[in-house]
Design an enzyme around this catalytic site. Structure first.
Site, PDB file in Angstrom:
ATOM      1  N   ARG A 122       0.848  -1.199   0.000  1.00 31.82           N
ATOM      2  CA  ARG A 122       0.000   0.000   0.000  1.00 31.82           C
ATOM      3  C   ARG A 122       0.878   1.241   0.000  1.00 31.82           C
ATOM      4  NH1 ARG A 122      -5.775  -0.884   3.086  1.00 31.82           N
ATOM      5  NH2 ARG A 122      -6.676  -1.950   1.299  1.00 31.82           N
ATOM      6  N   GLN A 127      -0.323   2.138  -6.055  1.00 35.61           N
ATOM      7  CA  GLN A 127      -1.750   2.385  -5.851  1.00 35.61           C
ATOM      8  C   GLN A 127      -2.616   1.859  -6.990  1.00 35.61           C
ATOM      9  OE1 GLN A 127      -2.570   6.507  -5.061  1.00 35.61           O
ATOM     10  NE2 GLN A 127      -4.369   6.022  -3.839  1.00 35.61           N
ATOM     11  N   ASP A 130      -3.336  -1.889  -6.672  1.00 35.61           N
ATOM     12  CA  ASP A 130      -3.880  -2.354  -5.401  1.00 35.61           C
ATOM     13  C   ASP A 130      -5.281  -2.943  -5.566  1.00 35.61           C
ATOM     14  OD1 ASP A 130      -4.637  -2.796  -2.808  1.00 35.61           O
ATOM     15  OD2 ASP A 130      -4.195  -0.780  -2.077  1.00 35.61           O
ATOM     16  N   SER A 133      -7.806  -2.949  -2.514  1.00 37.15           N
ATOM     17  CA  SER A 133      -8.512  -1.684  -2.340  1.00 37.15           C
ATOM     18  C   SER A 133      -9.612  -1.506  -3.374  1.00 37.15           C
ATOM     19  CB  SER A 133      -7.529  -0.510  -2.416  1.00 37.15           C
ATOM     20  OG  SER A 133      -6.683  -0.491  -1.284  1.00 37.15           O
ATOM     21  N   TYR A 228      -2.664  -1.463   7.175  1.00 35.46           N
ATOM     22  CA  TYR A 228      -3.838  -2.237   7.550  1.00 35.46           C
ATOM     23  C   TYR A 228      -4.048  -2.186   9.059  1.00 35.46           C
ATOM     24  CZ  TYR A 228      -3.502  -4.275   2.875  1.00 35.46           C
ATOM     25  OH  TYR A 228      -3.440  -4.449   1.515  1.00 35.46           O
TER      26      TYR A 228
END
Length: 381
Positions: A122, A127, A130, A133, A228
């Site tokens: 992360r 990004q 990911d 997400s 997280y």
């Protein structure tokens, strides 16, 4: 380099790892894309659209598994799929490496280089890759729609000739990507929203979406590697339950999203809390597959307990396969473009993205956390 898109065979898995738009971009970059017949049908992408994007359709799944250089998919491969893979080939997929480390061992035994989409770091650099997400965002959105459909009330305040309807109260547990999307969606529908998370740093994000942040001072570190939520002590769990109990009691809808990678989901809503809720209230537990954040949740089922409807949906992103696939395909294609240089897979293990995500290579499990999970599983057995 031959990249194969295989059809998902898990019941209820309607997503696909690449959509025609991303296939077209990859083909323009000189990659050869093979697509199994019907791979995108459940996501409403036809074979014709893949052909028009420049892919080669293949009717024999054995050819894809046995001859491709790289295989991309969504769900964890079955044993017979792994056994068809040729040595030295590469797999990119969700692999649940901490929950099902035995899959990593089977891939290592097969001499397969495997990239687990759950382990994309992360960071801002990663990004766009990911997938956790992107799919969590889908789940958070859909959870609110599920709750709104099950609730015997309106979400927004309504002023009518028949009187004024008060807005529903929605309480969201966990303000990660799923929780934040749930907050935004519930607010769009006009509900009053409160949210809780053990990570105090998310307070501003919650408030920026128009929700009230419920604070609990746990007096310990609550953030794990990668941003997280971390599993906390029993004392912290007790303090958490004491604070959120009153908010659960007052809520019309509770949506729970708290999960810890590789661990059973923390129980945040006890049966006593459910009993205190008003009849007709709704709980949607997005952690159902990990045991649930609610003590009475049954994965894959809608139950009524103490007059409260408790919904434990599984694989929620697959219920919105078109956009979930579009987002996942972007994650996969970005990772592919990052790994493939001049038509060859380049594995630079000094790079944090490659090092974190590649769980097996050259017959070995590379990731220490996966090794530990496998060792722990063997000890338990």
């Amino acid at each position: 380099m031959k990249i194969a898109l295989v059809k998902e065979i898990e019941v209820g898995e309607n997503r696909v790892a690449l959509i025609p738009d991303t296939v077209a971009r990859l083909v323009k970059q000189g990659l050869e894309i093979w697509v199994e017949n019907g791979a995108g049908e459940a996501s409403f992408f036809s074979d014709r659209t893949y052909e028009e994007a420049g892919a080669t359709l293949v009717s024999d799944p054995g050819k894809l598994w046995g001859e491709a250089d790289v295989i991309v998919k969504v769900g964890i491969p079955k044993d017979d799929e792994i056994n068809q893979m040729r040595e030295g080939s590469t797999l990119i997929s969700f692999l649940s490496p901490l929950g099902k480390p035995e899959v990593a061992q089977k891939l290592a035994n097969r001499q397969v280089t495997a990239f687990s989409m759950e382990l994309i770091p992360r960071t801002s650099r990663a990004q766009s890759m990911d997938a956790l997400s992107s799919q969590a965002g889908v789940a958070g959105y859909k959870a609110v729609l599920i709750a709104a459909a099950a609730l015997p009330k309106f979400f927004p305040m309504l002023t009518t000739a028949a009187g004024t309807i008060k807005p529903s109260k929605v309480f969201i547990l966990g303000a990660g990507v799923a929780g934040l999307q749930a907050i935004a969606t519930a607010r769009r529908l006009g509900a009053m929203v409160e949210a809780f998370d053990i990570r105090p740093a998310v307070k501003e994000e919650v408030q920026s979406l128009g929700a009230k942040f419920v604070e609990v001072d746990l007096q310990e570190d609550t953030v794990a590697e990668g941003g997280y939520a971390k599993e906390v002590s029993d004392a912290a769990k007790q303090r958490t339950q004491e604070v959120i109990a009153e908010h659960v009691k007052q809520a019309d809808v509770v949506i729970t999203t708290a999960q810890v990678p590789g661990k059973k989901a923390p129980v945040l809503v006890t049966e006593e809390m459910v009993e205190q809720m008003s009849p007709g209230s709704v709980i949607v537990d997005l952690a159902a597959e990990q045991g649930g954040n609610c003590a009475v949740t049954e994965a894959g089922k809608d139950i009524v307990r103490h007059g409260v409807t408790v919904i434990g949906p599984i694989n929620v992103p697959a219920s919105m396969p078109t956009h979930a696939s579009q987002m996942y395909a972007k994650n996969i294609s970005t990772l592919l473009q990052y790994l493939v240089k001049e038509g060859q897979l380049q594995l630079n293990f000094e790079d944090d993205i490659v090092d974190s995500t590649c769980i097996t290579h050259a017959g070995e499990i590379r990731n220490q956390r996966v090794k530990d999970a496998l060792s722990q599983m063997s000890t338990t057995v």
